[in-house]
Scaffold this motif. Structure first.
Motif, PDB file in Angstrom:
ATOM      1  N   HIS A  77       0.835  -1.207   0.000  1.00 51.54           N
ATOM      2  CA  HIS A  77       0.000   0.000   0.000  1.00 51.54           C
ATOM      3  C   HIS A  77       0.869   1.256   0.000  1.00 51.54           C
ATOM      4  N   ASN A  78       1.858   1.288   0.841  1.00 51.38           N
ATOM      5  CA  ASN A  78       2.683   2.492   0.957  1.00 51.38           C
ATOM      6  C   ASN A  78       3.589   2.689  -0.257  1.00 51.38           C
ATOM      7  N   GLN A  79       4.018   1.597  -0.886  1.00 48.11           N
ATOM      8  CA  GLN A  79       4.795   1.744  -2.124  1.00 48.11           C
ATOM      9  C   GLN A  79       3.943   2.388  -3.220  1.00 48.11           C
ATOM     10  N   PHE A  80       2.726   1.920  -3.361  1.00 50.52           N
ATOM     11  CA  PHE A  80       1.848   2.466  -4.393  1.00 50.52           C
ATOM     12  C   PHE A  80       1.411   3.898  -4.061  1.00 50.52           C
ATOM     13  N   ARG A  81       1.178   4.186  -2.786  1.00 47.97           N
ATOM     14  CA  ARG A  81       0.808   5.546  -2.398  1.00 47.97           C
ATOM     15  C   ARG A  81       1.964   6.515  -2.659  1.00 47.97           C
ATOM     16  N   ALA A  82       3.183   6.057  -2.440  1.00 43.78           N
ATOM     17  CA  ALA A  82       4.341   6.909  -2.690  1.00 43.78           C
ATOM     18  C   ALA A  82       4.448   7.256  -4.178  1.00 43.78           C
ATOM     19  N   GLN A  83       4.091   6.318  -5.043  1.00 44.14           N
ATOM     20  CA  GLN A  83       4.126   6.584  -6.478  1.00 44.14           C
ATOM     21  C   GLN A  83       3.143   7.686  -6.859  1.00 44.14           C
ATOM     22  N   ASP A  84       2.074   7.824  -6.076  1.00 42.65           N
ATOM     23  CA  ASP A  84       1.074   8.865  -6.338  1.00 42.65           C
ATOM     24  C   ASP A  84       1.279  10.098  -5.463  1.00 42.65           C
ATOM     25  N   GLY A  85       2.390  10.140  -4.744  1.00 44.02           N
ATOM     26  CA  GLY A  85       2.687  11.300  -3.916  1.00 44.02           C
ATOM     27  C   GLY A  85       1.852  11.387  -2.653  1.00 44.02           C
ATOM     28  N   LYS A  86       1.361  10.267  -2.133  1.00 46.62           N
ATOM     29  CA  LYS A  86       0.543  10.253  -0.922  1.00 46.62           C
ATOM     30  C   LYS A  86       1.372   9.788   0.268  1.00 46.62           C
ATOM     31  N   ARG A  87       1.033  10.301   1.440  1.00 46.08           N
ATOM     32  CA  ARG A  87       1.774   9.931   2.638  1.00 46.08           C
ATOM     33  C   ARG A  87       1.468   8.489   3.024  1.00 46.08           C
ATOM     34  N   PRO A  88       2.408   7.826   3.717  1.00 50.41           N
ATOM     35  CA  PRO A  88       2.220   6.410   4.061  1.00 50.41           C
ATOM     36  C   PRO A  88       1.144   6.210   5.119  1.00 50.41           C
ATOM     37  N   LEU A  89       0.551   5.021   5.091  1.00 54.22           N
ATOM     38  CA  LEU A  89      -0.424   4.628   6.096  1.00 54.22           C
ATOM     39  C   LEU A  89       0.280   3.965   7.271  1.00 54.22           C
ATOM     40  N   THR A  90      -0.376   3.968   8.421  1.00 56.02           N
ATOM     41  CA  THR A  90       0.125   3.240   9.581  1.00 56.02           C
ATOM     42  C   THR A  90      -0.802   2.075   9.889  1.00 56.02           C
ATOM     43  N   PHE A  91      -0.252   1.039  10.491  1.00 61.70           N
ATOM     44  CA  PHE A  91      -1.036  -0.145  10.830  1.00 61.70           C
ATOM     45  C   PHE A  91      -1.914   0.136  12.049  1.00 61.70           C
ATOM     46  N   SER A  92      -3.164  -0.311  11.993  1.00 62.85           N
ATOM     47  CA  SER A  92      -4.085  -0.173  13.115  1.00 62.85           C
ATOM     48  C   SER A  92      -4.574  -1.556  13.520  1.00 62.85           C
ATOM     49  N   SER A  93      -4.317  -1.945  14.762  1.00 59.44           N
ATOM     50  CA  SER A  93      -4.762  -3.256  15.230  1.00 59.44           C
ATOM     51  C   SER A  93      -6.289  -3.331  15.283  1.00 59.44           C
ATOM     52  N   ALA A  94      -6.941  -2.208  15.608  1.00 62.93           N
ATOM     53  CA  ALA A  94      -8.404  -2.213  15.672  1.00 62.93           C
ATOM     54  C   ALA A  94      -9.013  -2.415  14.288  1.00 62.93           C
ATOM     55  N   VAL A  95      -8.456  -1.717  13.295  1.00 60.95           N
ATOM     56  CA  VAL A  95      -8.951  -1.875  11.932  1.00 60.95           C
ATOM     57  C   VAL A  95      -8.629  -3.277  11.422  1.00 60.95           C
ATOM     58  N   ALA A  96      -7.461  -3.793  11.778  1.00 60.83           N
ATOM     59  CA  ALA A  96      -7.062  -5.131  11.346  1.00 60.83           C
ATOM     60  C   ALA A  96      -7.980  -6.204  11.928  1.00 60.83           C
ATOM     61  N   ARG A  97      -8.402  -6.055  13.177  1.00 59.58           N
ATOM     62  CA  ARG A  97      -9.317  -7.030  13.779  1.00 59.58           C
ATOM     63  C   ARG A  97     -10.649  -7.041  13.037  1.00 59.58           C
TER      64      ARG A  97
END
Length: 260
Positions: free
Chosen positions: A118-138
């Motif tokens: 996700h962060n590699q592709f976002r970087a290609q579009d000039g977007k800031r990286p995402l962070t992992f969320s355990s709540a969202v992952a659950r």
């Protein structure tokens, strides 16, 4: 081999199904033209006074034209269009015929893989990286298991959105092997070519609509900050169905908005 994917689009209502009206063709009876009878010589009563026979028979009067009924009025066909947020799901694309060779991913490697791609592709579009969320992952993992438990059978994956509080991308693959988050992420990002350059979410790009590029836009939406993904496998022995669910906080895909 089959592959499916779906995305959640922010919308206030469910998909508005298109309806059309069907017209019953009117029955028009063909016009009938009368054919004059053949000339029949008259009966002569007395030989001394022959009856004069006209050279041509008098034609019969033409038949009255059949009244033609006008066809029923056709109402314009209603077209489907996106609605306002919350996010709305898209139709799932076709799955690939050839599966990649890969073993069942572990939870830790799967999470790392999803975040990395996700962060590699976002970087290609000039977007800031995402962070992992355990709540969202659950939430994503629970729903991946729901999809796997409800799988209708071998080689028949079925994708239905959770309609929860997060943005959501779905992916399914059926074949002899399982797949990881790299396959799902690449599939979603490949929709970039279908998005109108400089356009807004919901704009058409030729034959492509937001149903075709919605996974990509959710993946790179600028105001999304957290990512959580889950994977579940339904094993049928010779075939397996892998369900990948990624959820996004905050969700994207707002109708009429440019990708922030």
């Amino acid at each position: 081999m089959v592959k499916l994917a779906s995305v959640l689009l922010l919308a206030s209502a469910a998909l508005v199904a298109g309806k059309g009206t069907c017209k019953k063709p009117s029955t028009v009876q063909p016009e009938v033209t009368a054919v004059p009878d053949a000339t029949v010589p008259p009966v002569v009563s007395e030989p001394t006074q022959p009856t004069v026979v006209p050279a041509f028979p008098e034609p019969a009067p033409p038949a009255e034209p059949t009244e033609q009924k006008p066809p029923p009025k056709q109402e314009p066909k209603k077209t489907q269009r996106p609605v306002a947020p919350p996010p709305k799901k898209t139709a799932a694309p076709t799955l690939p015929q050839q599966p990649p060779t890969q073993t069942k991913p572990t939870k830790s490697s799967f999470t790392t893989e999803c975040l990395t791609f996700h962060n590699q592709f976002r970087a290609q579009d000039g977007k800031r990286p995402l962070t992992f969320s355990s709540a969202v992952a659950r939430s994503a993992q629970n729903y991946a298991q729901v999809l796997a438990n409800a799988d209708p059978g071998p080689l028949s994956p079925r994708l239905v959105h959770s309609n929860g509080q997060f943005g959501e991308n779905l992916y399914a693959f059926a074949g002899p092997n399982t797949v990881g988050c790299d396959v799902a992420s690449k599939s979603w990002y490949s929709e970039k070519s279908m998005f109108p350059v400089g356009g807004r979410f919901g704009d058409n790009n030729g034959k492509f609509t937001w149903h075709d590029y919605g996974h990509y836009t959710q993946m790179v939406w600028g105001t999304t900050k957290e990512l959580g993904c889950g994977v579940a496998v339904r094993d049928y022995g010779q075939t397996k169905t892998t369900y990948v669910v990624c959820q996004y906080n905050a969700p994207g895909n707002y109708i009429g908005s440019r990708i922030p």
